[in-house]
Write a protein that holds these residues in place. Structure first.
Motif, PDB file in Angstrom:
ATOM      1  N   ASP A   1      36.201  40.513  44.918  1.00 15.42           N
ATOM      2  CA  ASP A   1      37.358  39.628  44.919  1.00 15.42           C
ATOM      3  C   ASP A   1      37.542  39.060  46.323  1.00 15.42           C
ATOM      4  N   ALA A   2      38.419  38.087  46.465  1.00 14.44           N
ATOM      5  CA  ALA A   2      38.668  37.461  47.766  1.00 14.44           C
ATOM      6  C   ALA A   2      39.090  38.477  48.820  1.00 14.44           C
ATOM      7  N   ASP A   3      39.763  39.566  48.404  1.00 19.34           N
ATOM      8  CA  ASP A   3      40.208  40.585  49.356  1.00 19.34           C
ATOM      9  C   ASP A   3      39.171  41.688  49.575  1.00 19.34           C
ATOM     10  N   GLY A   4      37.978  41.525  48.994  1.00 20.84           N
ATOM     11  CA  GLY A   4      36.900  42.499  49.174  1.00 20.84           C
ATOM     12  C   GLY A   4      36.888  43.615  48.153  1.00 20.84           C
ATOM     13  N   GLY A   5      37.838  43.637  47.241  1.00 23.89           N
ATOM     14  CA  GLY A   5      37.874  44.667  46.203  1.00 23.89           C
ATOM     15  C   GLY A   5      36.979  44.298  45.031  1.00 23.89           C
ATOM     16  N   THR A   6      36.688  45.284  44.214  1.00 32.58           N
ATOM     17  CA  THR A   6      35.905  45.088  43.001  1.00 32.58           C
ATOM     18  C   THR A   6      36.779  45.495  41.825  1.00 32.58           C
ATOM     19  N   ALA A   7      37.037  44.567  40.919  1.00 28.05           N
ATOM     20  CA  ALA A   7      37.916  44.827  39.776  1.00 28.05           C
ATOM     21  C   ALA A   7      37.109  45.412  38.618  1.00 28.05           C
ATOM     22  N   PHE A   8      37.625  46.507  38.070  1.00 26.99           N
ATOM     23  CA  PHE A   8      36.996  47.216  36.956  1.00 26.99           C
ATOM     24  C   PHE A   8      38.014  47.491  35.861  1.00 26.99           C
ATOM     25  N   VAL A   9      37.512  47.592  34.633  1.00 26.51           N
ATOM     26  CA  VAL A   9      38.283  48.115  33.518  1.00 26.51           C
ATOM     27  C   VAL A   9      37.518  49.345  33.042  1.00 26.51           C
ATOM     28  N   LEU A  10      38.171  50.495  33.084  1.00 28.75           N
ATOM     29  CA  LEU A  10      37.522  51.758  32.752  1.00 28.75           C
ATOM     30  C   LEU A  10      37.679  52.081  31.276  1.00 28.75           C
ATOM     31  N   TYR A  11      36.548  52.385  30.630  1.00 28.61           N
ATOM     32  CA  TYR A  11      36.527  52.761  29.216  1.00 28.61           C
ATOM     33  C   TYR A  11      35.865  54.121  29.047  1.00 28.61           C
ATOM     34  N   ARG A  12      36.304  54.849  28.049  1.00 26.19           N
ATOM     35  CA  ARG A  12      35.605  56.069  27.650  1.00 26.19           C
ATOM     36  C   ARG A  12      34.212  55.669  27.200  1.00 26.19           C
TER      37      ARG A  12
END
Length: 178
Positions: free
Chosen positions: A55-66
């Motif tokens: 992301d622009a702020d250096g983070g990585t966006a995730f959605v966690l699933y079983r």
């Protein structure tokens, strides 16, 4: 999250060759700012025509699933593991057809962290940022969601609760090479 527990989402690479089906409510939706996610994101983004990971702020966006609620329904043979170190138990799977980062897997874990950009519009919104102590220098994060310096108690509780609900199993993800 108050989503329908039977809701199904399609997760796909940018060109649509690699496709997953995710069923039910995700465990959590987070942005990770750890050094490993930042380094892996930079490496993956250097692949030919790879879509953005960070992301622009250096983070990585995730959605966690079983792991028992997600499966590859097409193109699994196009997945390639990327590890920061050869012996790492963490692998980031990339669709070689278009170099889309698909998911991060702790191979000994019971969950799969799907790159949020691989989900369709209307994907679950971010609920928190974690490992923000590792964020890039000079980055100021908004206070629109909780920002945790490490993994929060809520983050760990959600993972543990999912594992309990799974009967402490650690299944393999269907349709994904080992």
């Amino acid at each position: 999250m108050n989503a329908n527990p039977r809701r199904s989402l399609t997760v796909s690479c940018r060109c649509g060759t690699v496709v997953f089906e995710a069923i039910g409510t995700p465990i959590l939706s987070v942005a990770c700012h750890c050094e490993s996610c930042q380094e892996a994101g930079r490496r993956i983004e250097q692949l030919a025509d790879a879509p953005p990971v960070l992301d622009a702020d250096g983070g990585t966006a995730f959605v966690l699933y079983r792991k028992d609620r997600i499966r590859c329904v097409g193109g699994g043979e196009r997945l390639e593991a990327h590890r920061l170190k050869p012996e790492s138990k963490t692998r980031r799977m990339v669709a070689t057809c278009c170099n889309s980062a698909m998911f991060l897997e702790f191979t000994k874990g019971h969950w799969l962290s799907v790159y949020r950009d691989r989900l369709p519009e209307g994907a679950p919104p971010l609920q928190m940022r974690v490992m923000t102590a590792d964020r890039r220098k000079g980055v100021e994060l908004p206070d629109d969601i909780p920002n945790y310096a490490t993994h929060s108690g809520k983050f760990m509780w959600r993972l543990l609760s999912a594992w309990v609900a799974m009967g402490f199993r650690v299944p393999k993800v269907q349709g994904v090479p080992a």
